[in-house]
Enzyme design. Sequence first.
Site, mmCIF file in Angstrom:
data_model
loop_
_atom_site.group_PDB
_atom_site.id
_atom_site.type_symbol
_atom_site.label_atom_id
_atom_site.label_comp_id
_atom_site.label_asym_id
_atom_site.label_seq_id
_atom_site.Cartn_x
_atom_site.Cartn_y
_atom_site.Cartn_z
ATOM 1 N N GLU A 94 0.824 -1.213 0.000
ATOM 2 C CA GLU A 94 0.000 0.000 0.000
ATOM 3 C C GLU A 94 0.859 1.265 0.000
ATOM 4 O O GLU A 94 0.558 2.242 -0.700
ATOM 5 C CB GLU A 94 -0.942 0.000 1.201
ATOM 6 C CG GLU A 94 -1.959 1.112 1.183
ATOM 7 C CD GLU A 94 -2.954 1.017 0.043
ATOM 8 O OE1 GLU A 94 -3.019 1.978 -0.759
ATOM 9 O OE2 GLU A 94 -3.670 0.008 -0.058
ATOM 10 N N LYS A 151 -0.865 3.251 -12.490
ATOM 11 C CA LYS A 151 -1.629 3.321 -11.244
ATOM 12 C C LYS A 151 -2.462 2.060 -11.044
ATOM 13 O O LYS A 151 -2.553 1.534 -9.927
ATOM 14 C CB LYS A 151 -2.537 4.551 -11.236
ATOM 15 C CG LYS A 151 -1.816 5.850 -11.010
ATOM 16 C CD LYS A 151 -2.827 6.981 -10.950
ATOM 17 C CE LYS A 151 -2.201 8.283 -10.529
ATOM 18 N NZ LYS A 151 -3.206 9.327 -10.303
#
Length: 121
Positions: A59, A84
């Site tokens: 993350e 992304k």
Amino acid sequence: MASFGYALQGIREALLSEPHLRFHALATAAVVALGFWLRVPRHDWALLALAVGAVWTAELLNTAVETIIDLVSPDFHPLAGRAKDVAAGAVLLMALAAVVVGLLVLGPPLWAKALALSSQR
């Protein structure tokens, strides 16, 4: 010593700005609480710690990738979107793997505790 401070500041900033990371923090707290309640053995703690650490790392890296892409490509570009998406996919894959680890480690003792509690009624 300053490097540790910068690293902690980065984690803090990510926690404040990324809703997904706050969800991971909540999930981490739940896993830790469940682990203590179930009194999981030390080797199981190692597996849980690795899984949690891997999700947090994925993350944080995803956040870094997205931040860099936003800096170098403020306007939409298909390659920026692809990068992304791939970074987010890595987080999803690691989170799913962590769920499997959690089920394998916490599932059996949780099931045993649930059976014991239900037989007491």
